[in-house]
Enzyme design. Structure first.
Site, short mmCIF file in Angstrom:
data_model
loop_
_atom_site.label_atom_id
_atom_site.label_comp_id
_atom_site.label_asym_id
_atom_site.label_seq_id
_atom_site.Cartn_x
_atom_site.Cartn_y
_atom_site.Cartn_z
N HIS A 229 0.86 -1.18 0.00
CA HIS A 229 0.00 0.00 0.00
C HIS A 229 0.90 1.23 0.00
CE1 HIS A 229 -3.30 2.64 1.08
NE2 HIS A 229 -2.49 3.18 1.97
N ASP B 212 1.49 4.91 -0.22
CA ASP B 212 0.77 6.17 -0.17
C ASP B 212 1.36 7.13 -1.20
OD1 ASP B 212 -1.19 5.73 1.90
OD2 ASP B 212 0.50 5.57 3.28
N ASP C 221 -7.30 1.96 2.90
CA ASP C 221 -6.83 2.90 3.91
C ASP C 221 -7.58 4.23 3.95
OD1 ASP C 221 -5.12 3.69 5.98
OD2 ASP C 221 -3.70 4.62 4.59
N HIS D 17 -5.61 9.90 -0.43
CA HIS D 17 -6.17 9.90 0.93
C HIS D 17 -5.27 10.45 2.03
CE1 HIS D 17 -4.50 5.68 0.80
NE2 HIS D 17 -4.06 6.05 1.98
ZN LIG Z 1 -2.62 4.95 3.00
#
Ligand SMILES: [Zn+2]
Length: 1010
Positions: free
Chosen positions: A265, A267, A377, A581
């Protein structure tokens, strides 16, 4: 038997740490290092290669914060390593950049190239090796592009830190190079180490009274007895042989089934800037590709078309390798969005575009259409999403974040999620509660233990691999997956794609439970407000995009002007990226938000130019008359929706000074502003009804202490409510402008280190008071709210979300209601009684709270508060400092359609140009069937795409007519592919008749008749 369990367990652990782990490498030898430090921002490999490298010694400091150092690493694999033989050894480079003990991806990382510029693999904490093809006597020659990223999160104390901005991060080196060796991995010891790790992990989870638990313990004890601690390498096989029958015992028939999906994941920005994410992706993906070369069963899922697009642009060789694996079905594009966006704040059209841009990219590049929306997330999920997922041709939804709820536990892990329009989408929350699994015994047991569908469904998904800052899956995780395929006492693990999981889960669970409405995250409620400039950048950009597409489409249809596909696409991609996000929610470091603001400014310049060109083409030569372009789907000041016409003559206003304040009145409302600049009366003149409760003025700025217990930029804690002060004292209240059809009262206040000036404007032709709040904000850890107590009795409040609105109770009966003490709304909120209500609209505010109080004289009043500004100090210590301009509009309206109209008007001011009137290119005859987007088709066929939705929350019929000669009209999905018509019921005059259900989204593709 005497119980010596505790001692045995301790002995096994010590044997592993003191004997096995140090024996993983049979030998090692230092390599020769030279280094070149990049002066500022990263450079490509070819540019680094030509620089002058100087000798560098192990133990030396390197790397200023956010810097890049290239290490040139050379040497020879010692000839005498031939004595170890070729079997069960593997030659590797071992790198320790000075790794910190904390998380992978939050610190130094490196990408390793061969001298020809081919990327070999990354080196990072817990994954610090590079396999070599050469044996004894072979030459080692690689370059390591080492990034000295600071550990911004550090120990998660949330203390302010200067390192999130290159300007304040300092220039002293923050790492010390510890190791750069060629080394010989003992693969037998490594396998033994993995056997023990898996069995130990399982043993710790199993109940102590089970025979299986004791059996594993005794076997591990036997390993420590049988092996020679001074010759781990020579006796590793002995140890493995003892464990083999223990590992061979199959899983219970009822064991929980886990589909393990390789994942990282990453970001797209967070405690690092976007530019570093580009490199993080290259590092993680190179790890993944290297692992795929070694293990044909390894499947890796990666979301975010943006991250693939970065590879295509910056790392074309890597991208070619990814494409190969994607076509093969092993590097799986998942989710289908441009980025893993926030879903509370992006507008309806933007959320649709996340899927349009993302899925189109994957289909174009790899011929693959992801059917799962993958948002492990993001901070809560809008109730509009199920329909958007379905309208984009997708079927499934995955998140994990709701397990972070502070108050309530979601009752389901696999369920149908029902949106505001009734659309259901098959949804899964991995019960493992992490998207960064190591496939440890503890995690696997947790997934099985927590899975709430047990008895009805028995399969869950586990995303494994280092995430957030990247790193991805490791060979150790793959070894764990292999050992738990079928292992007595453990859930059964199978590596497969998300699609395979969803098909199995759906097929084996025909009647899952249903969750209706939003998936509200009871956490991170400050993200609706933090970094207000990023918020306003998003909102302004979304509306500029609407205008640019609408007017450019009209200009193409009416004047033959070229449609600026590329310019609009580029602007969308920026806006979609910034909805990531941790960007739009305001939870990133200063650097990220500075860049976001710069890119929003650039988008604005670009789109204003697109709009200006389109308006000039449409309005024609200067005819000396002013026409107003109205991009709202509702008429404004006499200008029809989506058209241009002279605005109606200003209606007269009455203005009267009274008791140090002012009375403003038009034909619809009378507004009284008192000597403190507060709204003490708002009367609907058609009924005489007063909207402001006696003694409870509106337009009250409230300042609260905002010191969350943790996660400063993310969290707004409930205790803020107990420490507020009302800013009632005004420095001045003046009538600053009065012209036909318009009067403005300016109120100024001073508080703390800040000042605020509010312009309260009544127009001649609106039943609303428009308030522009200009704050020069220099508070820290404070929350500024703008409150409007309203004399209406409302059990629930409507808040605009994507393509509709959601009702939330104004009471706090249940723990779920109480936990929803701060909520997200888009352009408006509405509270009312049947036939009478009030809308509070805004141009860039998302955070709201709406509550009730006892009314003097009986009943309840309703207070609507906007959260204007925060000032968290982590991770950006200077968040939100400076000047902000926020628009609010409070108006009387009977229902939500009036609120929607007000919301569009506040966000889409009329644009006056001299020239001729322009007929709308599309007209909806039904007030509640609202045009959300008008654009040309992505396929560049010249077809016009019109997206509409039902905005009242009720079945509606009407017709849509086009202001150009139409050919064929078909319904499509968000990807502009023809679907079976469900809304179109027949032809209308140069258009179609529609019958739509509550909140239905309809996309029409209209060909232009020649
Ligand atoms: Zn994240």
């Amino acid at each position: 038997m005497h119980d010596n369990t505790t001692l045995i367990r301790a002995r096994i652990r010590r044997f592993v740490s003191e004997r096995v782990t140090p024996a993983l490498y049979r030998t090692s030898s230092p390599l020769t290092i030279s280094a070149w430090e990049v002066p500022d921002e990263p450079v490509p490999f070819a540019e680094a290669l030509g620089q002058e490298f100087t000798p560098f010694a192990i133990g030396s400091p390197w790397g200023k914060p956010w810097g890049t150092t290239w290490f040139h690493v050379t040497g020879v694999v010692p000839e005498d390593w031939s004595r170890f033989g070729q079997l069960e050894t593997r030659t590797e480079i071992l790198v320790d950049l000075g790794f910190l003990s904390g998380q992978a991806g939050f610190q130094a990382e490196g990408l390793v190239y061969n001298p020809e510029g081919r990327i070999l693999k990354a080196v990072e904490p817990f994954n610090n090796y590079v396999p070599l093809e050469v044996g004894p006597g072979g030459v080692v020659d690689v370059y390591v592009e080492a990034a000295s990223n600071p550990d911004v999160g550090s120990d998660w104390t949330f203390l302010p830190t200067p390192v999130g901005d290159k300007a304040t991060a300092g220039t002293e080196p923050i790492y010390r190079l510890r190791r750069m060796d060629v080394a010989l991995l003992d693969t037998a010891v490594w396998q033994l180490d993995r056997d023990i790790w898996t069995l130990l992990g399982l043993m710790e989870e199993l109940s102590a009274d089970l025979p299986r638990t004791a059996e594993i313990m005794r076997a591990l004890e036997a390993v420590t007895d049988a092996m020679d601690p001074d010759d781990v390498s020579g006796t590793a096989h002995l140890g493995r042989a003892i464990l083999a029958p223990i590992l061979a015992l199959p899983a219970y028939a009822s064991a929980h089934r886990i589909v393990a999906v390789g994942h990282a994941h990453i970001d797209s920005a967070w405690l690092w800037p976007v530019r570093e994410t580009v490199r993080k992706c290259a590092r993680t993906f190179s790890n993944v590709l290297q692992l795929m070369d070694e293990d044909p069963n390894f499947i890796f899922a990666c979301s975010s078309a943006q991250q693939y697009a970065w590879m295509k642009e910056h790392y074309p060789q890597l991208f070619a390798r990814i494409r190969e694996r994607a076509i093969e079905g092993r590097f799986v594009p998942v989710g289908g969005m441009w980025v893993e966006s926030d879903t509370n704040m992006p507008g309806g059209e933007a959320l649709a575009r996340q899927l349009l841009a993302g899925k189109s990219f994957f289909m174009r590049e790899f011929g693959v259409e992801p059917l799962e929306v993958w948002l492990p997330d993001s901070f809560g999920y809008t109730a509009a999403f199920p329909q958007i997922v379905a309208a984009a041709g997708s079927k499934y939804f995955l998140t994990q974040k709701i397990s972070w709820n502070e108050t309530n536990t979601m009752p389901h892990h696999t369920f149908n999620w029902e949106g505001i329009d009734g659309t259901r989408v098959f949804t899964h929350f991995p019960p493992v509660d992490t998207y960064n699994s190591l496939l440890s015994g503890e995690e696997l047991a947790r997934a099985q233990r927590q899975y709430s569908e047990k008895g009805a469904s028995n399969v869950s998904l586990v995303p494994f691999g280092y995430g957030d800052g990247g790193g991805g899956p490791t060979r150790e995780m793959l070894a764990a997956a292999k050992r738990t395929e079928s292992l007595e006492g453990s859930p059964s693990v199978r590596i497969a794609s998300p699609r395979a999981f969803f098909e199995e889960a759906e097929g084996s669970y025909p009647n899952p439970p249903v969750w209706s409405g939003e998936l509200y995250l009871e956490f991170h409620r400050g993200t609706y407000t933090s970094q207000a400039k990023t918020k306003s950048g998003n909102r302004r950009s979304e509306h500029l995009l609407r205008e640019a597409e609408l007017w450019a489409t009209a200009a193409t249809l009416r004047t033959g002007a070229d449609y600026p596909h590329e310019r609009i696409e580029a602007a969308w991609q920026t806006v979609l990226l910034n909805q990531f996000h941790d960007i739009l929610p305001g939870s990133s470091i200063a650097w990220v938000h500075q860049v976001a603001e710069q890119t929003y400014a650039a988008v604005r310049v670009e789109l204003e130019d697109v709009i200006a060109q389109a308006l000039a083409a449409l309005a024609g030569p200067d005819a000396g008359e002013l026409v107003a372009f109205n991009a709202s789907p509702f008429a404004v000041s006499g200008v029809a929706a989506l058209s241009a016409a002279p605005r109606t003559a200003p209606a007269t206003l009455r203005v009267e000074a009274r008791d140090g304040g002012f009375v403003l009145e038009n034909s619809a409302v009378r507004v009284v502003i008192d000597a403190r600049g507060l709204l003490v009366s708002l009367v609907d003149l058609s009924t005489g009804r007063e909207a402001v409760p006696a003694g409870e003025p509106g337009n009250v700025l409230q300042l609260f202490r905002d010191t969350p217990t943790q996660w400063d930029a993310w969290d707004l804690d409930e205790h803020y409510q107990r420490t507020g002060v009302e800013l009632l004292e005004a420095d001045s209240v003046d009538l600053v402008s009065q012209e036909p059809g318009r009067a403005t009262v300016r109120v100024t206040r001073t508080f703390g280190s800040s000042t605020v000036a509010q312009d309260l404007t009544l127009l001649g032709d609106q039943a609303t008071l428009d308030i522009v709040t200009r704050v020069d904000w220099h508070e820290r850890q404070k929350l500024l709210k703008l409150a409007f107590p309203l004399d209406v009795h409302a059990d629930r409040a409507a808040s605009e979300i994507q393509f509709g609105h959601i009702y939330r109770p104004t009471h706090v009966n249940t723990s779920w209601d109480a936990a929803r003490f701060e909520t997200c709304a888009h352009r408006w909120v509405f509270v009312g009684e049947p036939g009478f209500g009030l809308a509070v609209a805004n141009d860039s505010t998302y955070g709201h709270d709406i509550g009730r109080r006892t009314r003097a004289g009986g009943g309840t009043t309703t207070t609507v508060r906007e959260s204007l500004l925060r000032a968290p100090t982590f991770p950006d210590p200077s968040a939100d400092q400076g000047v902000h301009v926020l628009r609010t509009s409070i108006g009387i309206t009977p229902d939500v359609i009036g609120a929607a109209e007000q919301g569009y008007r506040v966000n889409l001011p009329l644009r006056e140009v001299s020239g001729a009137a322009v007929e709308p290119v599309v007209t909806s005859t039904c007030a509640s069937i609202v045009v959300e987007a008008v654009k040309l088709a992505e396929d560049r066929s010249g077809d016009v795409i019109v997206r509409l939705y039902e905005a009242r929350g009720a079945r509606a019929t009407g017709s849509v007519q086009f202001g150009f000669p139409v050919g064929q009209i078909v319904e499509t999905d968000i990807l502009e592919r023809t679907v079976e018509p469900v809304a179109v019921t027949g032809a209308a005059d140069n258009g179609v008749r529609l019958s739509v259900r509550a909140f239905q989204i309809v996309t029409l593709r209209v060909s232009v008749a020649s």
